[in-house]
Motif scaffolding. Structure first.
Motif, short mmCIF file in Angstrom:
data_model
loop_
_atom_site.label_atom_id
_atom_site.label_comp_id
_atom_site.label_asym_id
_atom_site.label_seq_id
_atom_site.Cartn_x
_atom_site.Cartn_y
_atom_site.Cartn_z
N ALA A 195 2.88 28.04 -9.07
CA ALA A 195 4.12 28.82 -9.02
C ALA A 195 4.98 28.32 -7.87
N THR A 196 6.27 28.15 -8.13
CA THR A 196 7.23 27.79 -7.08
C THR A 196 8.38 28.78 -7.10
N CYS A 197 8.98 29.03 -5.93
CA CYS A 197 10.13 29.92 -5.85
C CYS A 197 11.26 29.20 -5.13
N SER A 198 12.48 29.48 -5.55
CA SER A 198 13.60 28.61 -5.17
C SER A 198 14.82 29.37 -4.68
N ALA A 199 15.74 28.58 -4.12
CA ALA A 199 16.99 29.13 -3.59
C ALA A 199 17.90 29.64 -4.69
N ASP A 200 17.69 29.19 -5.94
CA ASP A 200 18.54 29.64 -7.04
C ASP A 200 18.05 30.94 -7.65
N GLY A 201 17.05 31.58 -7.03
CA GLY A 201 16.62 32.90 -7.45
C GLY A 201 15.56 32.94 -8.52
N ARG A 202 15.01 31.81 -8.88
CA ARG A 202 14.02 31.82 -9.95
C ARG A 202 12.64 31.43 -9.46
N GLN A 205 9.30 29.47 -10.99
CA GLN A 205 8.88 28.60 -12.08
C GLN A 205 7.37 28.42 -12.05
N LEU A 206 6.73 28.56 -13.20
CA LEU A 206 5.32 28.24 -13.35
C LEU A 206 5.19 26.84 -13.93
N TRP A 207 4.23 26.07 -13.38
CA TRP A 207 4.00 24.70 -13.81
C TRP A 207 2.57 24.56 -14.30
N PRO A 218 11.48 30.02 -16.68
CA PRO A 218 11.30 30.60 -15.34
C PRO A 218 11.37 32.12 -15.36
N LEU A 219 10.83 32.72 -14.31
CA LEU A 219 10.88 34.17 -14.14
C LEU A 219 12.15 34.50 -13.35
N ILE A 220 13.00 35.32 -13.92
CA ILE A 220 14.29 35.64 -13.31
C ILE A 220 14.32 37.13 -12.97
N GLY A 221 14.73 37.45 -11.77
CA GLY A 221 14.82 38.85 -11.37
C GLY A 221 15.44 39.03 -10.00
N HIS A 222 15.12 38.12 -9.08
CA HIS A 222 15.68 38.21 -7.73
C HIS A 222 17.15 37.83 -7.73
N ASP A 223 17.88 38.46 -6.85
CA ASP A 223 19.31 38.19 -6.69
C ASP A 223 19.49 37.39 -5.40
N GLY A 224 19.40 36.07 -5.50
CA GLY A 224 19.47 35.22 -4.33
C GLY A 224 18.18 34.46 -4.12
#
Length: 697
Positions: A65-72, A74-76, A93-99
């Motif tokens: 799992a990685t988490c990014s500046a674009d708010g998503r 991603q599982l690899w 990707p898992l989307i939910g965070h705002d930021g």
């Protein structure tokens, strides 16, 4: 490097408060695109940034799992690189965070994924369905920089810009315990060395909280600037600072006994501890894109490898996989890379070692039975939904059954009997797979699968330890080196490369699983027979002596030094490590089971044993979520004691056997418990995986 799938929409956030840490002038640079905010390090975040701030492996290494500046998030799928290919995304990707999302962590059993972000929320995701669990968790004032699971995974800890560490119940998402305060600035990093919670703050302080309640066990300050990152093993805490200084600290000793492994210089943004090739290693990422690896032996780290410009720009995230097969990194360039953890080569490059992918974990979970389901199926579903256990039809052996084991990938169940029979079964259909693996011989004392599920080892009274390839069911060799006396127990190291055996010659021998040759001098120092051996998840080896003493070795140390872990009181008969290696359960001849802290070498209960049964303990095993302990012995009953941290511990009796129980084993997902008895049966019990058990059969 892995190519990131495109998103249909761009996540934007202009409301996130800026961190309180000023940017380092030498680490900022003009941006071609507008600056949206500044990140947790004070660096500019362009509006189109895909920087990766966190990486985390699932316990079985199948997912990253990685988490990014674009708010998503991603599982690899790591299986895509095992044959030399590129890392591939696992679905959307898992989307939910705002930021920006700053932290991501898998729970110890792999069911949940926790994330924390600049929007001030903490989110929990179901790793199987990839759906959010409940509503976002709120409580922090400002960005949440770091997140991690405590112990068996029943609590989530978070720290952020408000300088507070909060704890949450994994199952209810409600606050659990008091907020931990007094850190003097934003909390940048959390780590879990043994029984402690370590908190690193922007004011350069590190606090150790014990268990973690009350006052901190120890606090110290440094002159090296903010603590950007920390990493831990059972005994060691690594601390990385803004000015590049990196320290190693044995948390059992005063903090003045720290070891500095890197001088001041460029900031250390991320640290990761791992055990590739049975050796302790520490990886560090820097602003210039350099990835460094230190190798630890005899407590003294030495530089092992270095990869300059492994990323274009700062490396913000690094993590070793649980079994030490991978090292993952992510950085400001938005690229995700998997490395061979001993040479810092891409894992897909020629000569990189890789294991075959494992099967998905076995699961008996079901949403609802269909209307066409049988009455029996509906009755079983109703029973499980209410937290009761159900006994499936038993497997019948020719003679008394003494040993049972699930393969870690959930595909196989192995049984061993008094007539020397070793048989593989399908745990879903309960049908035998092929014929028996052995000719008739002495009784089978112990069975164990390698952590990668590729090998099965059996201890046969009076004979060498035998091994089979689980893919072909063909023998691969015997451990028949220089041995005197019978072998009683065998255990695989976490990386599947070493076997430990203990027996009547009062020593513990270590063997190369591939060649069946000894790998070092025997571990000795005790004078009685070795009854049982076990490895922890981080490479500690425990052995119990017939004369009641428990011994402990750290195999990362080349020396054959051993420690007297405990004097177990009455003669010890069985041992088992908790999944995270922090607790050792010791069963005795009087039926008592005591839990010991590996870090403090003390009972986790002040005066009384964790549980007791009627007669000597013959088998112990923790459930994968570490909330349950199964105990089998001479009283024909299997006791299942559950402590989920939310309610008082409860013990229930699983009855049905009519003779002594010599083996217990949980399936990898914890939904099945197998028990082997001298009554010639191996019983399979369905175990509710959500919530405490409330009844038996």
């Amino acid at each position: 490097m892995a190519t990131r799938p495109a998103l249909a929409t761009q996540v934007e956030d202009d409301r996130v408060p800026e961190p309180r840490i000023p940017p380092r002038a030498e680490e900022t640079s003009p941006c071609a695109t507008p600056i949206r905010i500044r990140d947790k390090y004070g660096l500019a975040v362009p509006a189109d940034s895909h920087a990766d701030y966190g990486v985390s492996f699932s316990p079985d290494e199948r997912l990253l799992a990685t988490c990014s500046a674009d708010g998503r998030i991603q599982l690899w799928d790591t299986r895509s690189v095992r044959g030399g290919g590129e890392l591939q995304p696992f679905r959307d990707p898992l989307i939910g965070h705002d930021g920006p999302v700053y932290g991501v962590a898998f729970s110890p059993e792999g069911r949940y994924l926790a994330s924390s972000g600049a929007d001030g929320t903490v989110r929990l995701w179901d790793a199987y369905t990839r759906e959010p669990v409940g509503d976002p968790i709120t409580g922090h004032k400002g960005p949440v920089y770091t997140v991690g699971f405590w112990g068996s995974g029943t609590r989530v800890f978070t720290g952020g810009a408000d300088g507070v560490v909060r704890q949450w119940d994994t199952y209810t998402l409600a606050p659990a315990g008091e907020a931990l305060q007094g850190h003097g600035g934003p909390v940048m990093a959390l780590a879990f060395p043994g029984a402690y919670l370590a908190v690193g703050a922007a004011n350069g302080s590190v606090k150790l909280w014990d268990r973690p309640v009350g006052e901190p066990a120890e606090t110290f300050f440094t002159e090296h600037g903010p603590v950007y990152t920390m990493a831990s093993t059972a005994f060691t805490l690594a601390v990385g600072h803004a000015n590049g200084a990196t320290y190693l600290w044995d948390v059992r000793k005063p903090h003045t006994e720290t070891t500095q492994i890197s001088a001041s210089g460029s900031a250390v943004y991320t640290l990761a501890h791992g055990t590739p090739n049975r050796s302790r290693a520490l990886a560090a990422g820097s602003p210039d894109g350099t990835l460094r690896l230190w190798h630890q032996r005899h407590g003294e780290p030495t530089t092992l490898a270095e990869a300059p410009e492994s990323h274009k720009g700062p490396i913000f995230a690094a993590a070793f996989s649980p079994e030490g097969n991978f090292l993952a990194t992510g950085g400001a360039d938005g690229e995700v890379a998997l490395w061979h953890p001993t040479a810092l080569d891409f894992l897909g490059a020629p000569g990189a070692a890789a294991r075959e992918p494992s099967m998905p974990p076995l699961s008996l979970e079901n949403d609802e039975p269909s209307p066409e389901s049988s009455l029996a199926a509906k009755a079983v579903h109703y029973t499980l939904q209410r937290g009761h256990h159900v006994s499936l039809p038993p497997l019948v052996c020719g003679q008394g059954a003494r040993a049972v084991a699930f393969s870690p990938d959930g595909r196989l169940l192995a049984t061993g009997a008094d007539d020397g029979a070793v048989q593989l079964w399908n745990p879903v259909t309960r049908e035998p797979i092929g014929g028996r693996l052995t000719e008739r011989g002495g009784m089978i004392r112990s069975l164990v699968f390698s952590p990668d599920s590729s090998l099965l080892a059996a201890v046969d009274a009076g004979k060498p330890v035998r091994m089979w390839d689980t893919a072909t069911c063909k023998p691969v060799g015997d451990l028949s080196g220089v041995l005197t006396g019978s072998i009683r127990s065998v255990a695989f190291s976490p990386d599947s490369k070493v076997l430990a055996t203990g027996g009547d010659d009062s020593t513990v021998h270590l063997w190369d699983a591939a060649t069946q040759d000894p790998v070092r001098l025997p571990l000795s120092g005790h004078g009685a027979k070795i009854v049982s051996v076990a490895f922890s998840s981080d490479g500690l080896l425990a052995a119990i002596e017939e004369a009641r003493r428990v011994w402990l070795w750290d195999l990362a140390d080349d020396e054959n030094d051993l420690s007297l872990f405990s004097d177990a009181g009455s003669s010890a008969t069985a041992i088992a490590f908790s999944p995270n290696g922090s607790v050792l359960a010791v069963g005795g001849i009087r039926g008592e089971v005591c839990l010991w802290s590996v870090d403090t070498l003390e009972h986790t209960e002040a005066e009384h044993p964790f549980t007791s049964i009627g007669g000597p303990v013959r088998a112990l095993e923790f459930s994968p979520d570490a909330c349950s302990l199964a105990v089998g012995g001479e009283d024909q009953t299997v006791w299942l004691t559950r402590d989920d941290g939310r309610n008082e511990p409860i013990s229930i009796a699983l009855t049905g056997h009519c003779d002594a129980v010599g083996g217990v084993a949980f399936s990898p997902d914890g939904s099945l418990l197998a028990t082997a008895s001298k009554d010639r049966t191996v019983r399979l019990w369905t175990v509710p995986v959500d919530g405490p058990a409330t009844g038996g059969t």
